[in-house]
Design a protein around this motif. Sequence first.
Motif, short mmCIF file in Angstrom:
data_model
loop_
_atom_site.label_atom_id
_atom_site.label_comp_id
_atom_site.label_asym_id
_atom_site.label_seq_id
_atom_site.Cartn_x
_atom_site.Cartn_y
_atom_site.Cartn_z
N ALA A 41 0.95 -1.37 -0.06
CA ALA A 41 -0.14 0.04 -0.04
C ALA A 41 1.01 1.10 -0.02
O ALA A 41 0.58 2.20 -0.60
CB ALA A 41 -0.99 -0.02 1.19
N ILE A 42 1.92 1.23 0.96
CA ILE A 42 2.79 2.27 0.81
C ILE A 42 3.60 2.54 -0.29
O ILE A 42 3.65 3.75 -0.79
CB ILE A 42 3.72 2.43 1.83
CG1 ILE A 42 2.95 2.28 3.46
CG2 ILE A 42 4.78 3.26 2.18
CD1 ILE A 42 3.79 2.09 4.53
N ILE A 43 4.04 1.56 -1.06
CA ILE A 43 4.89 1.74 -2.08
C ILE A 43 4.02 1.99 -3.50
O ILE A 43 4.46 2.75 -4.31
CB ILE A 43 5.80 0.38 -2.50
CG1 ILE A 43 6.53 0.19 -1.26
CG2 ILE A 43 6.53 0.27 -3.84
CD1 ILE A 43 7.28 -1.13 -1.29
N HIS A 44 2.84 1.59 -3.43
CA HIS A 44 2.20 1.64 -4.77
C HIS A 44 0.82 2.57 -4.60
O HIS A 44 0.26 2.89 -5.30
CB HIS A 44 1.53 0.32 -5.23
CG HIS A 44 2.75 -0.49 -5.36
ND1 HIS A 44 3.82 -0.25 -6.24
CD2 HIS A 44 3.07 -1.78 -4.97
CE1 HIS A 44 4.55 -1.59 -6.54
NE2 HIS A 44 4.21 -2.16 -5.60
N GLY A 45 0.51 2.94 -3.27
CA GLY A 45 -0.59 3.52 -2.95
C GLY A 45 -0.92 5.13 -3.04
O GLY A 45 0.18 5.62 -3.30
N ASP A 46 -1.89 5.79 -2.27
CA ASP A 46 -1.70 7.15 -2.13
C ASP A 46 -1.05 7.47 -0.82
O ASP A 46 -1.61 7.35 0.23
CB ASP A 46 -3.31 7.48 -2.12
CG ASP A 46 -3.62 9.11 -2.13
OD1 ASP A 46 -2.52 9.72 -1.66
OD2 ASP A 46 -4.66 9.52 -2.04
N ARG A 47 0.25 7.82 -1.10
CA ARG A 47 0.89 8.10 0.08
C ARG A 47 0.48 9.22 1.09
O ARG A 47 0.46 9.10 2.40
CB ARG A 47 2.50 8.09 -0.26
CG ARG A 47 2.96 7.00 -0.71
CD ARG A 47 4.42 7.15 -1.22
NE ARG A 47 4.92 6.03 -2.33
CZ ARG A 47 6.08 6.11 -2.95
NH1 ARG A 47 6.81 7.35 -2.75
NH2 ARG A 47 6.43 5.22 -3.46
N ALA A 48 0.07 10.15 0.54
CA ALA A 48 -0.37 11.34 1.30
C ALA A 48 -1.41 11.00 2.18
O ALA A 48 -1.70 11.43 3.40
CB ALA A 48 -0.84 12.51 0.36
N ARG A 49 -2.39 10.27 1.49
CA ARG A 49 -3.66 9.94 2.24
C ARG A 49 -3.35 8.83 3.41
O ARG A 49 -3.56 9.08 4.51
CB ARG A 49 -4.51 9.15 1.45
CG ARG A 49 -6.01 8.62 2.25
CD ARG A 49 -6.93 8.18 1.09
NE ARG A 49 -6.54 7.04 0.63
CZ ARG A 49 -6.49 5.61 1.29
NH1 ARG A 49 -7.01 5.64 2.38
NH2 ARG A 49 -5.93 4.55 0.70
N LEU A 50 -2.51 8.08 2.97
CA LEU A 50 -2.08 6.70 4.14
C LEU A 50 -0.96 7.19 5.22
O LEU A 50 -1.26 6.97 6.17
CB LEU A 50 -1.27 5.70 3.23
CG LEU A 50 -2.12 4.90 2.41
CD1 LEU A 50 -1.33 4.03 1.55
CD2 LEU A 50 -3.36 4.10 3.13
N LEU A 51 -0.13 8.26 4.72
CA LEU A 51 1.05 8.53 5.75
C LEU A 51 0.85 9.99 6.24
O LEU A 51 1.67 10.37 7.25
CB LEU A 51 2.25 8.41 5.07
CG LEU A 51 2.56 7.01 4.34
CD1 LEU A 51 3.72 6.98 3.72
CD2 LEU A 51 2.66 6.00 5.84
N GLY A 52 0.04 10.63 5.88
CA GLY A 52 0.07 12.20 6.14
C GLY A 52 -0.39 12.23 8.03
O GLY A 52 -1.27 11.52 8.30
#
Length: 329
Positions: A41-52
């Motif tokens: 998820a982190i490598i291929h997903g929406d990082r701003a949404r997941l990690l913000g």
Amino acid sequence: MLQTRFSIAPMMDWTDRHCRFFHRLMTRRARLYTEMLTTGAIIHGDRARLLGFDVSEHPVALQLGGSSPDDLATAAKIGEEFGYDEINLNVGCPSDRVKDGRFGACLMAEPGLVARGVAAMKRAVKIPVTVKCRIGIDDQDPEVALDTLARGVIAAGADALIVHARKAWLNGLSPKQNRDIPPLDYDRVYRLKAALPDVPLVINGGIAGVEEAKEHLKHVDGVMLGRAAYQEPWRLLAADPELFGEAAPHATMKDVFTAMLPYMEDQLARGVRLHAMTRHFVGAFHGVPGARAFRRYLAENGVKPGAGVNVVRSAIDLVEDSGPLSIAA
């Protein structure tokens, strides 16, 4: 230096940025964690949404789920670049979807792979790398399984170990059953600490509040509070005074909500629905006259289209003033 004395456990589908902001208003010192995020998820997903996350959440750790050393290293580096203070590898979650993906508690059966993952992350980042595990899975002997995993990840460079003091039964028990049925074995964690005195060791599992945490701290370096922090978040008001000798950020839960409202208004302006935040407030006034009316009002009105902070204000007005809400309980 990594602060391990007190932290709040990551919970899948629960520990989002709104929950962490809420918790931070009750304790400045607790270490906060994201819910487990898979490397894919982190490598291929929406990082701003997941990690913000909000800057006020520091210190905050990113918990990863995965088994590929290369992917773990890549995801850990991304987390470091987002500003997280720690990378934590989940080797304890017992859910079926986790097992099917070859991460979580099933990795207790592959301590060598876990160690290689830790080593890869340590090479990739400068921030601390930690591991959260169980004392064993299924028919494993916890004396052997936990010792093998612990020694392997520490040799690979892990900066601390967080141990949920309960076996995970991956065959025959549901994730919900795994929270309660396998008996807690705090003594097994204490023995590990005695065997590895120089290793920062944090205990997790079934700890009801800060008073219990103080008892565990006689044997280990840190305590991670799990469901109690979500079901009765007001207990966190005792953390800083009781465990660090510092004043709590706010004296009462009503003060916490006063501080929470500007954040909520900002999030609503960004398109976040009110219920996404109020779902974390269910236990905020547990045991106080008016708590049931508070919960009911939020449940009925917080989900309505266009619901705003006035819903929260009205719900709080239903709760009687009760001082610090037994913060030392």
